[in-house]
Design a protein around this motif. Structure first.
Motif, PDB file in Angstrom:
ATOM      1  N   ILE A 160     -15.220 -11.642 -33.804  1.00 42.14           N
ATOM      2  CA  ILE A 160     -16.241 -12.066 -34.444  1.00 42.14           C
ATOM      3  C   ILE A 160     -17.458 -12.298 -33.274  1.00 42.14           C
ATOM      4  N   LEU A 167     -19.124 -17.461 -24.162  1.00 35.35           N
ATOM      5  CA  LEU A 167     -20.455 -18.179 -24.622  1.00 35.35           C
ATOM      6  C   LEU A 167     -21.374 -18.913 -23.285  1.00 35.35           C
ATOM      7  N   ARG A 173     -17.768 -20.900 -39.037  1.00 37.53           N
ATOM      8  CA  ARG A 173     -16.972 -19.535 -39.509  1.00 37.53           C
ATOM      9  C   ARG A 173     -15.716 -19.090 -38.671  1.00 37.53           C
ATOM     10  N   VAL A 174     -16.095 -19.579 -37.014  1.00 37.25           N
ATOM     11  CA  VAL A 174     -15.081 -19.015 -36.311  1.00 37.25           C
ATOM     12  C   VAL A 174     -13.822 -20.013 -36.327  1.00 37.25           C
ATOM     13  N   VAL A 222     -11.892 -17.769 -27.875  1.00 31.03           N
ATOM     14  CA  VAL A 222     -13.476 -17.670 -27.775  1.00 31.03           C
ATOM     15  C   VAL A 222     -13.707 -17.402 -26.183  1.00 31.03           C
ATOM     16  N   VAL A 256     -20.035 -14.074 -31.438  1.00 31.12           N
ATOM     17  CA  VAL A 256     -20.774 -15.533 -31.421  1.00 31.12           C
ATOM     18  C   VAL A 256     -21.609 -15.855 -30.307  1.00 31.12           C
ATOM     19  N   PRO A 304     -24.516 -21.410 -29.755  1.00 33.42           N
ATOM     20  CA  PRO A 304     -24.107 -21.209 -31.427  1.00 33.42           C
ATOM     21  C   PRO A 304     -24.348 -22.188 -32.261  1.00 33.42           C
ATOM     22  N   GLU A 310     -22.239 -20.811 -37.475  1.00 30.22           N
ATOM     23  CA  GLU A 310     -21.345 -19.918 -36.609  1.00 30.22           C
ATOM     24  C   GLU A 310     -20.061 -20.332 -36.310  1.00 30.22           C
ATOM     25  N   LEU A 311     -20.006 -21.822 -35.745  1.00 28.78           N
ATOM     26  CA  LEU A 311     -18.952 -22.293 -35.298  1.00 28.78           C
ATOM     27  C   LEU A 311     -17.965 -22.779 -36.542  1.00 28.78           C
TER      28      LEU A 311
END
Length: 294
Positions: A51, A73, A86-87, A70, A53, A79, A83-84
């Motif tokens: 994904i 970033l 979803r992750v 992840v 991000v 983000p 978004e977070l």
């Protein structure tokens, strides 16, 4: 180290100044590595996701994989909460914690944001680098032969690497993660793309260790270095480092990068070859418990 090794160790490499632009470049190379390994896992039908991000990626490559994280970033905006969400829910689907590797040069708002969401600091890792100017030379050792590992010896090479990884050097801060042999081997296979060069070190006619070199966008990523316990303290890692530096320069790379644990033997070996600390990554983790998957 022997006198011969000491004489060949880089001592005049000027430290790089690492600004946010350089850190962004290095982190994007890391994103490329994670995405490549994730893609390889998808080709063998492993469960997972990738994904995008905020300029980085959230990767689940397979159950237990070291590529479940992840990364990248902090250099292309912060983000947002959705978004977070979803992750985190994507990782929770596989009952996996969300692990973020965050460079200390990234936007500081992200660290504050993650802390507020319940992430906890678990450890650090150092990103070291040095410029490549084409003057690097291999380090000769009278009883060690360093050469490229070929496809027909890949499984043998992997076996030695896995055995060595199972008995890590205990100097310095230990790695925050350990992986079963089968998962380690599969992760090494997933990362073995065409941009990766494998090296083997033979000592006394015996395969004693190995290392990898990954070339992307002018960056030489040093990884996968390991020496069998019976052959440690004989200069093998320094010799592998020197050969890879020379090859990376010959390939036109301008920057060499290695990730180590603070105060480790790997950190010391890299520093002796002219690497300097560029920045530190914080490892921030949020448990999967309490998150309901979509």
């Amino acid at each position: 180290m022997s006198k011969e090794e000491t004489a060949n160790v880089s001592s005049d490499t000027q430290p790089l100044f690492c600004d946010t632009n350089l850190a962004r470049r290095i982190e994007q190379a890391e994103v490329d590595l994670i995405a490549s390994a994730n893609s390889a896992a998808r080709l063998r039908n492993a469960p997972g996701f990738l994904i995008p991000v905020a300029g980085g990626v959230a990767s689940f490559a397979d159950h237990g994989s070291p590529y479940n994280k992840v990364t990248g970033l902090g250099f292309d905006g912060v983000p947002n909460g959705e978004e977070l969400d979803r992750v985190e829910r994507a990782f929770a689907t596989y009952d996996e914690p969300t692990q973020v590797e965050l460079a200390h040069l990234a936007d500081p708002a992200i660290a504050a944001q993650l802390t507020a969401r319940g992430y906890r600091l678990e450890s650090f890792e150092n990103v070291l680098g040095r410029p490549l100017d084409g003057s690097e030379a291999p380090l000769p050792l009278h009883d060690v032969d360093i050469r490229r590992s070929q496809d027909d010896d890949h499984e043998t090479w992997l076996g030695v690497m896995a055995d060595a990884a199972a008995h890590p050097d205990t100097e310095g801060v230990p790695w925050h993660e350990e992986f079963p042999r089968a998962i380690y081997l599969q992760a090494m296979r997933d990362s073995a793309g065409p941009e990766v060069r494998r090296y083997r070190a033979d000592r006394g006619g015996v395969l004693a260790g190995g290392a990898e070199l990954r070339l992307v966008d002018g960056i030489a990523q040093f990884a996968g270095a390991a020496t069998a316990p019976a052959h440690r303290r004989h200069g093998i890692q320094n010799a592998l480092m020197a050969v890879r530096l020379a090859d990376a320069a010959a390939e036109g790379c301008d920057l060499a990068v290695i990730v180590t644990q603070p105060g480790s033997k790997s950190h010391q070996n890299a520093q002796r070859r002219g690497f300097h600390l560029l920045y530190t990554r914080a490892i921030l983790v949020k448990p999967a418990s309490g998150l309901a998957p979509n």
